[in-house]
Design a protein around this motif. Structure first.
Motif, mmCIF file in Angstrom:
data_model
loop_
_atom_site.group_PDB
_atom_site.id
_atom_site.type_symbol
_atom_site.label_atom_id
_atom_site.label_comp_id
_atom_site.label_asym_id
_atom_site.label_seq_id
_atom_site.Cartn_x
_atom_site.Cartn_y
_atom_site.Cartn_z
ATOM 1 N N GLY A 90 3.356 19.535 4.049
ATOM 2 C CA GLY A 90 4.364 20.451 3.508
ATOM 3 C C GLY A 90 5.452 19.800 2.674
ATOM 4 O O GLY A 90 6.370 20.503 2.247
ATOM 5 N N MET A 91 5.377 18.498 2.441
ATOM 6 C CA MET A 91 6.389 17.847 1.595
ATOM 7 C C MET A 91 5.852 17.758 0.173
ATOM 8 O O MET A 91 4.715 17.361 -0.051
ATOM 9 N N HIS A 92 6.692 18.134 -0.797
ATOM 10 C CA HIS A 92 6.247 18.139 -2.188
ATOM 11 C C HIS A 92 5.948 16.720 -2.673
ATOM 12 O O HIS A 92 6.709 15.794 -2.404
ATOM 13 N N PHE A 93 4.809 16.592 -3.382
ATOM 14 C CA PHE A 93 4.413 15.283 -3.923
ATOM 15 C C PHE A 93 5.554 14.638 -4.720
ATOM 16 O O PHE A 93 5.721 13.420 -4.690
ATOM 17 N N GLY A 94 6.308 15.483 -5.436
ATOM 18 C CA GLY A 94 7.329 14.974 -6.354
ATOM 19 C C GLY A 94 8.548 14.400 -5.660
ATOM 20 O O GLY A 94 9.441 13.867 -6.327
ATOM 21 N N GLN A 95 8.614 14.515 -4.318
ATOM 22 C CA GLN A 95 9.792 14.022 -3.589
ATOM 23 C C GLN A 95 9.455 12.932 -2.577
ATOM 24 O O GLN A 95 10.344 12.445 -1.880
ATOM 25 N N ILE A 96 8.193 12.565 -2.481
ATOM 26 C CA ILE A 96 7.778 11.621 -1.434
ATOM 27 C C ILE A 96 8.272 10.207 -1.754
ATOM 28 O O ILE A 96 8.133 9.714 -2.875
ATOM 29 N N ARG A 97 8.883 9.577 -0.730
ATOM 30 C CA ARG A 97 9.318 8.177 -0.800
ATOM 31 C C ARG A 97 8.486 7.357 0.192
ATOM 32 O O ARG A 97 7.868 7.920 1.092
ATOM 33 N N VAL A 98 8.548 6.064 0.065
ATOM 34 C CA VAL A 98 7.813 5.169 0.984
ATOM 35 C C VAL A 98 8.149 5.510 2.444
ATOM 36 O O VAL A 98 7.262 5.591 3.300
ATOM 37 N N SER A 99 9.445 5.756 2.706
ATOM 38 C CA SER A 99 9.884 5.982 4.095
ATOM 39 C C SER A 99 9.433 7.336 4.649
ATOM 40 O O SER A 99 9.571 7.587 5.851
ATOM 41 N N ASP A 100 8.921 8.215 3.792
ATOM 42 C CA ASP A 100 8.442 9.521 4.265
ATOM 43 C C ASP A 100 7.003 9.476 4.777
ATOM 44 O O ASP A 100 6.565 10.408 5.467
ATOM 45 N N GLN A 132 -2.191 0.112 -13.276
ATOM 46 C CA GLN A 132 -0.967 -0.705 -13.353
ATOM 47 C C GLN A 132 0.088 -0.158 -14.326
ATOM 48 O O GLN A 132 1.258 -0.073 -13.972
ATOM 49 N N PRO A 133 -0.272 0.236 -15.555
ATOM 50 C CA PRO A 133 0.761 0.816 -16.434
ATOM 51 C C PRO A 133 1.320 2.127 -15.902
ATOM 52 O O PRO A 133 2.514 2.417 -16.109
ATOM 53 N N LEU A 134 0.509 2.904 -15.199
ATOM 54 C CA LEU A 134 1.013 4.165 -14.627
ATOM 55 C C LEU A 134 2.045 3.870 -13.539
ATOM 56 O O LEU A 134 3.077 4.536 -13.435
ATOM 57 N N TYR A 135 1.761 2.837 -12.733
ATOM 58 C CA TYR A 135 2.690 2.455 -11.668
ATOM 59 C C TYR A 135 4.028 1.999 -12.256
ATOM 60 O O TYR A 135 5.090 2.432 -11.811
ATOM 61 N N GLN A 136 3.930 1.135 -13.279
ATOM 62 C CA GLN A 136 5.168 0.627 -13.878
ATOM 63 C C GLN A 136 6.001 1.757 -14.480
ATOM 64 O O GLN A 136 7.220 1.801 -14.352
ATOM 65 N N ARG A 137 5.332 2.694 -15.100
ATOM 66 C CA ARG A 137 6.035 3.817 -15.718
ATOM 67 C C ARG A 137 6.769 4.652 -14.669
ATOM 68 O O ARG A 137 7.939 4.983 -14.818
ATOM 69 N N ILE A 138 6.092 5.004 -13.587
ATOM 70 C CA ILE A 138 6.693 5.926 -12.623
ATOM 71 C C ILE A 138 7.805 5.234 -11.827
ATOM 72 O O ILE A 138 8.811 5.857 -11.496
ATOM 73 N N VAL A 139 7.659 3.935 -11.541
ATOM 74 C CA VAL A 139 8.723 3.230 -10.820
ATOM 75 C C VAL A 139 9.967 3.087 -11.709
ATOM 76 O O VAL A 139 11.093 3.204 -11.226
ATOM 77 N N ARG A 176 0.832 -1.212 0.000
ATOM 78 C CA ARG A 176 0.000 0.000 0.000
ATOM 79 C C ARG A 176 0.864 1.259 0.000
ATOM 80 O O ARG A 176 0.572 2.235 -0.692
ATOM 81 N N LYS A 177 1.959 1.222 0.782
ATOM 82 C CA LYS A 177 2.814 2.402 0.878
ATOM 83 C C LYS A 177 3.574 2.651 -0.432
ATOM 84 O O LYS A 177 3.783 3.802 -0.830
ATOM 85 N N GLU A 178 3.957 1.579 -1.104
ATOM 86 C CA GLU A 178 4.635 1.737 -2.408
ATOM 87 C C GLU A 178 3.686 2.367 -3.414
ATOM 88 O O GLU A 178 4.063 3.243 -4.201
ATOM 89 N N ARG A 179 2.440 1.918 -3.381
ATOM 90 C CA ARG A 179 1.444 2.463 -4.319
ATOM 91 C C ARG A 179 1.148 3.924 -4.002
ATOM 92 O O ARG A 179 0.908 4.733 -4.898
ATOM 93 N N MET A 180 1.165 4.266 -2.698
ATOM 94 C CA MET A 180 0.939 5.663 -2.315
ATOM 95 C C MET A 180 2.072 6.557 -2.816
ATOM 96 O O MET A 180 1.816 7.612 -3.408
ATOM 97 N N ALA A 181 3.319 6.143 -2.561
ATOM 98 C CA ALA A 181 4.454 6.973 -2.993
ATOM 99 C C ALA A 181 4.415 7.160 -4.510
ATOM 100 O O ALA A 181 4.656 8.265 -5.024
ATOM 101 N N ALA A 182 4.077 6.094 -5.229
ATOM 102 C CA ALA A 182 3.981 6.182 -6.691
ATOM 103 C C ALA A 182 2.860 7.144 -7.099
ATOM 104 O O ALA A 182 2.999 7.913 -8.053
ATOM 105 N N THR A 183 1.759 7.110 -6.354
ATOM 106 C CA THR A 183 0.629 8.002 -6.663
ATOM 107 C C THR A 183 1.038 9.469 -6.515
ATOM 108 O O THR A 183 0.713 10.299 -7.370
#
Ligand SMILES: [Zn+2]
Length: 253
Positions: free
Chosen positions: A63-73, A238-245, A22-29
């Motif tokens: 306050g953290m930019h969407f474009g920098q979020i990682r799973v650990s954040d 699914q294709p969006l996830y694969q692309r961004i990862v 779930r967290k991986e999918r969130m960071a990708a989103t």
């Protein structure tokens, strides 16, 4: 495509595996939403219910930019709005809205809300989306309107009213504010958000150009069961996830 041709979403042997997924999918989103221009300063939140502590949810740090979020954040928030995992703060509006949506909808795993431009513009019309295109039919008879605006949502009573306007649907248009979508997976909530934002854009373009012809009622209902099925929402992501990862593998850190 018939729903039977679409693969099933994954299942998990442990809550740890499910939480990580779930967290991986969130960071990708968040990365995808940023790429699509849905970010707006500090506005916007995506949440996912914890698979073990089901009254807790994971959310982006305030306050953290969407474009920098990682799973650990990602931070874990309890039902009282306290951060119980992670050292960053939660946005009060995120808690006020998402805690009530998750509480009202036990079937929902994830919720997404941003101030994306076309959703925001469409929300000012104070009306539901028309079934103008095949994609827009995903929301036919399956979205609500929060027909009120009372300032920045900071208390849970407002969140309750938004959850009430959402009802049993997959989305709600928040007048003079923006869009909110939910799903049985992070993937699904994220896809409905992309789809709804673009359907708002398509309707605004069509209305600006002329008088759009809607899909007739019975056909819109049939199409809703196809493109609006939860599994169709999950599969579209699914294709969006694969692309961004592939592009931004650091999001998995
Ligand atoms: Zn907002």
């Amino acid at each position: 495509m018939p729903i039977t041709d679409i693969p099933e979403p994954p299942t998990f042997a442990s809550v740890e595996d499910e939480r990580r997924h779930r967290k991986e999918r969130m960071a990708a989103t968040f990365r995808l939403f940023s790429k699509m221009g849905f970010d707006e300063g500090i506005a916007g939140h995506v949440t996912a219910r914890d698979p073990e502590r089901t009254d807790h949810f994971w959310v982006n740090p305030f306050g953290m930019h969407f474009g920098q979020i990682r799973v650990s954040d990602l931070i874990l928030c309890n039902h009282q709005g306290e951060v119980v995992q992670g050292d960053q703060a939660v946005n009060r509006a995120a808690f006020a809205i998402h805690s009530q949506v998750h509480a009202a909808r036990p079937d929902v795993v994830a919720a997404a809300h941003t101030h994306s431009v076309h959703g925001r513009a469409f929300s000012t019309l104070g009306r539901l989306l028309d079934p103008l295109t095949q994609d827009a039919c995903a929301f036919y008879g399956d979205h609500g309107l929060f027909d009120d605006y009372t300032g920045v949502v900071l208390d849970v009573d407002e969140g309750k009213r938004i959850a009430h306007a959402l009802g049993g649907h997959k989305a709600v248009i928040l007048r003079n504010h923006g869009l909110l979508t939910v799903g049985h997976s992070v993937d699904e909530a994220a896809w409905w958000f992309v789809n709804l934002e673009r359907s708002c854009q398509a309707q605004l373009l069509a209305m600006a150009a002329g008088t759009p012809i809607p899909i007739e009622d019975e056909m819109a209902r049939t199409t809703q069961t196809q493109v609006g099925h939860p599994r169709a929402g999950w599969f579209n992501f699914q294709p969006l996830y694969q692309r961004i990862v592939n592009e931004q593998p650091d999001l998995l850190q």
